[in-house]
Design a protein around this motif. Structure first.
Motif, mmCIF file in Angstrom:
data_model
loop_
_atom_site.group_PDB
_atom_site.id
_atom_site.type_symbol
_atom_site.label_atom_id
_atom_site.label_comp_id
_atom_site.label_asym_id
_atom_site.label_seq_id
_atom_site.Cartn_x
_atom_site.Cartn_y
_atom_site.Cartn_z
ATOM 1 N N GLY A 1 0.852 -1.196 0.242
ATOM 2 C CA GLY A 1 0.148 -0.047 -0.020
ATOM 3 C C GLY A 1 0.846 1.196 0.149
ATOM 4 N N ASP A 2 0.033 2.325 -0.313
ATOM 5 C CA ASP A 2 0.477 3.611 -0.223
ATOM 6 C C ASP A 2 -0.238 4.814 0.125
ATOM 7 N N VAL A 3 0.359 6.033 0.560
ATOM 8 C CA VAL A 3 -0.508 7.033 0.950
ATOM 9 C C VAL A 3 0.292 8.242 0.393
ATOM 10 N N HIS A 4 -0.536 9.346 0.160
ATOM 11 C CA HIS A 4 0.193 10.570 -0.239
ATOM 12 C C HIS A 4 -0.525 11.639 0.779
ATOM 13 N N CYS A 5 0.531 12.475 1.248
ATOM 14 C CA CYS A 5 0.106 13.601 2.372
ATOM 15 C C CYS A 5 0.506 15.073 1.830
ATOM 16 N N TRP A 6 -0.107 15.873 2.628
ATOM 17 C CA TRP A 6 0.340 17.261 2.389
ATOM 18 C C TRP A 6 0.263 17.861 3.864
ATOM 19 N N ILE A 7 0.735 18.996 4.177
ATOM 20 C CA ILE A 7 0.597 19.673 5.237
ATOM 21 C C ILE A 7 0.075 21.165 4.553
ATOM 22 N N GLU A 8 -0.729 21.663 5.889
ATOM 23 C CA GLU A 8 -1.267 22.893 5.722
ATOM 24 C C GLU A 8 -1.330 23.688 6.909
ATOM 25 N N ASN A 9 -0.813 24.838 7.259
ATOM 26 C CA ASN A 9 -0.446 25.619 8.121
ATOM 27 C C ASN A 9 0.418 24.944 9.072
ATOM 28 N N ASN A 10 1.407 24.107 8.473
ATOM 29 C CA ASN A 10 2.400 23.444 9.293
ATOM 30 C C ASN A 10 1.808 22.252 10.102
ATOM 31 N N ASN A 11 0.450 21.664 9.688
ATOM 32 C CA ASN A 11 -0.055 20.642 10.657
ATOM 33 C C ASN A 11 -0.629 19.645 9.607
ATOM 34 N N LEU A 12 -0.992 18.535 9.893
ATOM 35 C CA LEU A 12 -1.877 17.522 9.163
ATOM 36 C C LEU A 12 -3.206 17.910 9.086
ATOM 37 N N PRO A 13 -3.730 18.143 7.977
ATOM 38 C CA PRO A 13 -4.946 18.508 7.817
ATOM 39 C C PRO A 13 -5.863 17.190 8.162
ATOM 40 N N HIS A 14 -7.107 17.450 8.663
ATOM 41 C CA HIS A 14 -7.828 16.293 9.188
ATOM 42 C C HIS A 14 -8.073 15.125 7.947
ATOM 43 N N LEU A 15 -8.044 15.490 6.783
ATOM 44 C CA LEU A 15 -8.371 14.720 5.448
ATOM 45 C C LEU A 15 -7.100 13.776 5.471
ATOM 46 N N VAL A 16 -5.825 14.490 5.906
ATOM 47 C CA VAL A 16 -4.800 13.700 5.940
ATOM 48 C C VAL A 16 -4.542 12.656 6.886
ATOM 49 N N GLU A 17 -4.956 12.898 8.058
ATOM 50 C CA GLU A 17 -5.017 12.159 9.202
ATOM 51 C C GLU A 17 -5.999 10.945 9.121
ATOM 52 N N THR A 18 -7.237 11.085 8.473
ATOM 53 C CA THR A 18 -8.166 10.244 7.807
ATOM 54 C C THR A 18 -7.121 9.256 6.976
ATOM 55 N N LYS A 19 -6.708 9.686 5.928
ATOM 56 C CA LYS A 19 -6.039 8.966 4.880
ATOM 57 C C LYS A 19 -4.814 8.029 5.600
ATOM 58 N N LEU A 20 -4.114 8.764 6.535
ATOM 59 C CA LEU A 20 -2.920 7.947 7.218
ATOM 60 C C LEU A 20 -3.522 6.857 8.195
ATOM 61 N N GLY A 21 -4.900 7.112 8.771
ATOM 62 C CA GLY A 21 -5.608 6.212 9.575
ATOM 63 C C GLY A 21 -6.044 5.008 8.546
ATOM 64 N N ASP A 22 -6.570 5.066 7.549
ATOM 65 C CA ASP A 22 -6.692 4.034 6.620
ATOM 66 C C ASP A 22 -5.564 3.438 5.963
ATOM 67 N N PHE A 23 -4.606 4.146 5.581
ATOM 68 C CA PHE A 23 -3.347 3.448 5.444
ATOM 69 C C PHE A 23 -2.680 2.459 6.564
ATOM 70 N N ILE A 24 -2.775 3.121 7.896
ATOM 71 C CA ILE A 24 -2.318 2.248 8.634
ATOM 72 C C ILE A 24 -3.291 0.856 8.777
ATOM 73 N N ASN A 25 -4.420 1.183 8.673
ATOM 74 C CA ASN A 25 -5.334 -0.065 8.853
ATOM 75 C C ASN A 25 -5.037 -1.094 7.663
ATOM 76 N N GLN A 26 -4.762 -0.636 6.623
ATOM 77 C CA GLN A 26 -4.278 -1.397 5.216
ATOM 78 C C GLN A 26 -2.980 -2.077 5.609
ATOM 79 N N ILE A 27 -2.025 -1.624 6.291
ATOM 80 C CA ILE A 27 -0.721 -2.195 6.366
ATOM 81 C C ILE A 27 -0.582 -3.106 7.607
ATOM 82 N N GLN A 28 -1.413 -2.806 8.420
ATOM 83 C CA GLN A 28 -1.346 -3.580 9.819
ATOM 84 C C GLN A 28 -1.670 -4.980 9.633
#
Length: 168
Positions: free
Chosen positions: A141-168
């Motif tokens: 699997g893979d995931v693509h992220c970006w930063i907004e205002n020096n933070n992970l946007p909520h959408l990116v955190e959600t994508k990262l959560g999905d990525f974590i579920n995919q790879i565990q």
């Protein structure tokens, strides 16, 4: 849960890619290896660079982990140079460190990318997918992220959560 490691290949050890990798690291309890802190020379057909940090690092990875998450910024539509150098050096494991190369077979690989664009161009993951196939690894699997205002946007955190579920 699989025992995994995040290999960070960025020119900025504390940059945007590190922020995304840290999110995954904290959720999965995976360590991060920062390639910028290592002395890894470019691939050399004569293998004159055997005394750098590559061989101890790859030996550690193949002996202690089941999953490698490569974390890279997107530089000029591709992975970072430092990560490309690391991947090039895997050739050492096919020529002179064959026992190490064989241990890559059956391991899993995933990719976390981070860039200024919210979408990747087609083909970004091809080098990882094909490397995984060539080495007998499983690309999971893979995931693509970006930063907004020096933070992970909520959408990116959600994508990262999905990525974590995919790879565990």
């Amino acid at each position: 849960m699989k025992k995994g490691i995040i290999i960070l290949g960025s020119s900025n050890s504390n940059g945007d890619t590190y922020k995304a990798a840290s999110f995954v690291s904290q959720q999965m309890n995976y360590s991060i290896i920062d390639l910028k802190t290592k002395n890894i020379a470019e691939f050399d057909y004569e293998f004159k660079n055997r005394n750098d940090d590559f061989h101890p690092l790859i030996n550690e990875v193949v002996s202690q982990y089941d999953l490698i998450v490569f974390a890279t910024p997107v530089y000029w539509y591709t992975m970072s140079g430092i990560l490309k150098t690391f991947l090039d050096r895997i050739s050492d494991c096919l020529k002179i460190e064959k026992d190490v190369g064989r241990k890559l077979r059956g391991m899993e690989m995933a990719v976390l990318s981070c860039g200024s664009d919210k979408q990747l161009k087609d083909g970004f993951h091809m080098p990882f997918v094909e490397t995984s196939k060539y080495l007998g690894m499983n690309y999971i699997g893979d995931v693509h992220c970006w930063i907004e205002n020096n933070n992970l946007p909520h959408l990116v955190e959600t994508k990262l959560g999905d990525f974590i579920n995919q790879i565990q």
